[in-house]
Design an enzyme around this catalytic site. Structure first.
Site, mmCIF file in Angstrom:
data_model
loop_
_atom_site.group_PDB
_atom_site.id
_atom_site.type_symbol
_atom_site.label_atom_id
_atom_site.label_comp_id
_atom_site.label_asym_id
_atom_site.label_seq_id
_atom_site.Cartn_x
_atom_site.Cartn_y
_atom_site.Cartn_z
ATOM 1 N N SER A 195 60.779 9.944 -7.692
ATOM 2 C CA SER A 195 61.305 8.769 -7.349
ATOM 3 C C SER A 195 61.379 8.634 -5.848
ATOM 4 C CB SER A 195 62.977 8.443 -7.886
ATOM 5 O OG SER A 195 63.409 7.241 -7.516
ATOM 6 N N GLU A 318 60.185 2.388 -16.777
ATOM 7 C CA GLU A 318 60.700 2.628 -15.501
ATOM 8 C C GLU A 318 62.013 1.979 -15.297
ATOM 9 O OE1 GLU A 318 60.318 5.169 -13.515
ATOM 10 O OE2 GLU A 318 58.237 5.855 -13.598
ATOM 11 N N HIS A 419 63.317 5.200 -16.112
ATOM 12 C CA HIS A 419 63.071 6.130 -14.874
ATOM 13 C C HIS A 419 63.796 7.489 -14.818
ATOM 14 C CE1 HIS A 419 62.314 6.379 -10.415
ATOM 15 N NE2 HIS A 419 63.569 6.586 -10.338
#
Length: 515
Positions: A195, A318, A419
């Protein structure tokens, strides 16, 4: 000195760690002077040397940050500006001078949250076989790490840009100079992150002063286009000064501003900026034409990124986490997506943006909400990853992946392979705390096997730059413009050629830098 095998002499001074008979660890090792007072919002500098053995048995303070129920920082966490430390793990059998491959971790958290000491990032499972030495780095976060106040510099008070990036570069300098004493090989450093940490990895691949500090890189779910220009950074700086009630003519007062006020103002901007400008963040790296000379994707397209092998990929779902959290960070509704594209078009009229119909062709048959999640996923993560892979593959091998596995519980919650879902498998920490419900409906056997496969590939890559798997695993071919091979991690892994063909054709090849 002492016969204690956990006492290691660094160039700054000796440190004492822990050895449980399986792994050794050193925690909270200072790699920079405290970034406080006149050093607040300044580039980090090396710490003052010490002579007494420093205690490295407990984690150092984490960067000041707002509370976030999704990110578990661990028990007894202390927040403090004096947070520039790193943690090291190795197998107990690793000794000084062994020169094992080194993996350096950059945590995620939207540039605002997280730390290297989160229980999820406990390094014991990753190093227990003795193949690698692991380092996890703390860097400054939020307004203290990503607010660019350089436009406010005066003769009396100077501010530096890209503070967190400078922190990481100094930490990599420290690794180069000291890791051999912990059994690591400074010539075989793999930088990896997820990330925001993944974006820091992809950005560092384009920073000249980071050249030579790492030999390989892994970027998991990198929002590679979340890098902004100095004009936008100056606007955010002005908003911040207004929040804390300090006039531009009185910026010297920032050195003594209470940390709580800085965090509160940063949190307000963290929420407000993406709400008013969908698809953008308040805090992110800045193209300052100094440390960072250009937008990273422009550097990749020009074939000027550091020529080191790269693993890069995203997760299948995600954006679902951001919807579940009701986060403002990703534009999910049709109105927000249209607003984002309108802003891009006004700021970058030279871009040949795809039309709504062209984009929609990649999502035919989806309901409106599902299509919105898919567009957010692809503009935030998947398309930047593909653009980056296309550019970097011209200078070094690129291994592209997509993580598709979701446990029955995550499927029931409709978040899927969202995610950060791959993190427990990479780290081998499948259940973190008694409140972790990930495997409550089963899937542990599959999860353990998947974790073993991912860890094997990540470690193999750190060893020699080739992420080949266990016997019987599919071959992971480098990404090239012809085959565009992608490894899909799932219940059973598979290698797929041109997995993203429809997306590429719908979105086109223009690089969208949200400037």
């Amino acid at each position: 000195m002492t016969d204690d095998p956990t006492v290691v002499e660094t160039r700054n001074g000796p440190v004492r760690g822990l050895d449980d008979g399986i792994t050794k660890s050193w925690r909270g090792i200072r790699y920079a002077a405290p970034p406080v007072g006149e050093l607040r919002w300044r580039a980090p500098i090396p710490p003052q040397p010490w002579t007494d053995v420093a205690d490295a048995t407990v984690f150092g303070p984490v960067a000041p940050q707002p509370g976030n129920p999704v990110i578990r920082l661990g028990p007894d966490v202390v927040q403090d500006e004096d947070c520039l430390s790193l943690n090291i793990w190795s197998a107990s059998t690793v000794e000084h001078g062994d020169r094992r491959p080194v993996m350096v971790w950059l945590h995620g958290g939207a540039y605002v949250f997280g730390s290297s000491s989160q229980p999820l990032y406990d390094g014991r499972a990753l190093v227990s076989d003795g193949d690698v030495v692991l380092v996890a780095v703390n860097y400054r976060l939020g307004a203290l790490g990503f607010l660019d106040l350089s436009s406010c510099s005066t003769d009396q008070r100077r501010f530096d840009s890209n503070l967190a990036l400078r922190d990481i570069i100094l930490a990599l300098d420290w690794v180069r100079d000291n890791i051999e004493a912990f059994g690591g090989d400074p010539d075989r450093v793999t930088l990896f992150g997820e990330s925001a940490g993944g974006s820091l990895v992809t950005t560092l691949l384009t920073i000249p002063s980071a050249g030579g500090l790492f030999a390989r890189a892994i970027a998991q779910s990198s929002p590679a286009t979340s890098v902004y220009d100095s004009a936008r950074a100056a606007r955010v700086a002005g908003m911040f000064l207004e929040k804390v009630g300090i006039a531009a003519a009185d910026v010297a007062a920032l050195a003594n501003l209470e940390v709580d006020k800085i965090v509160a103002a940063g949190q307000a901007l963290f929420s407000e900026v993406p709400a008013t400008s969908p698809g953008t963040l308040a805090f992110a790296p800045t193209v300052d034409r100094d440390l960072l000379p250009d937008y990273p994707l422009e550097t990749y397209r020009a074939g000027k990124s550091h020529p080191v092998p790269l693993i890069i990929g995203t997760n299948k779902d995600e954006a679902s986490l951001f919807k579940w959290m009701k986060s403002p960070l990703m534009p999910i509704t049709p109105a927000a997506i249209r607003s984002m594209f309108a802003e891009i078009a006004s700021e970058q009229p030279e871009l040949n943006l795809p039309s709504e119909a062209e984009i929609g062709s990649a999502y035919t048959g989806m309901k409106l909400k599902a299509a919105g999640l898919a567009v957010a996923r692809d503009i935030g993560f998947r398309m930047p990853t593909l653009w980056l892979a296309d550019g970097h593959s011209a200078v070094a091998p690129v291994y592209l992946y997509r993580f598709d596995w979701a446990t029955p519980m995550l499927r029931a919650l409709r978040v899927g392979a969202t995610h950060a879902a791959e993190l427990p498998y990479v780290w081998g920490n499948l259940v973190v705390g008694s409140k972790d419900i990930t495997f409550k409906l089963g899937g542990m056997k599959v999860g353990k096997a998947l974790s073993a496969r991912m860890q094997n590939r990540w470690i193999a890559f750190a060893v020699d730059g080739h992420p080949q798997g266990l016997p019987g695993d599919p071959e992971w071919l480098p990404y090239e413009s012809g085959r565009r091979s992608t490894l899909v991690f799932d219940r059973q892994d598979s290698a797929v050629d041109d997995l993203d063909k429809e997306l590429r054709e719908a979105w086109g090849n223009d690089v969208l830098n949200f400037r």
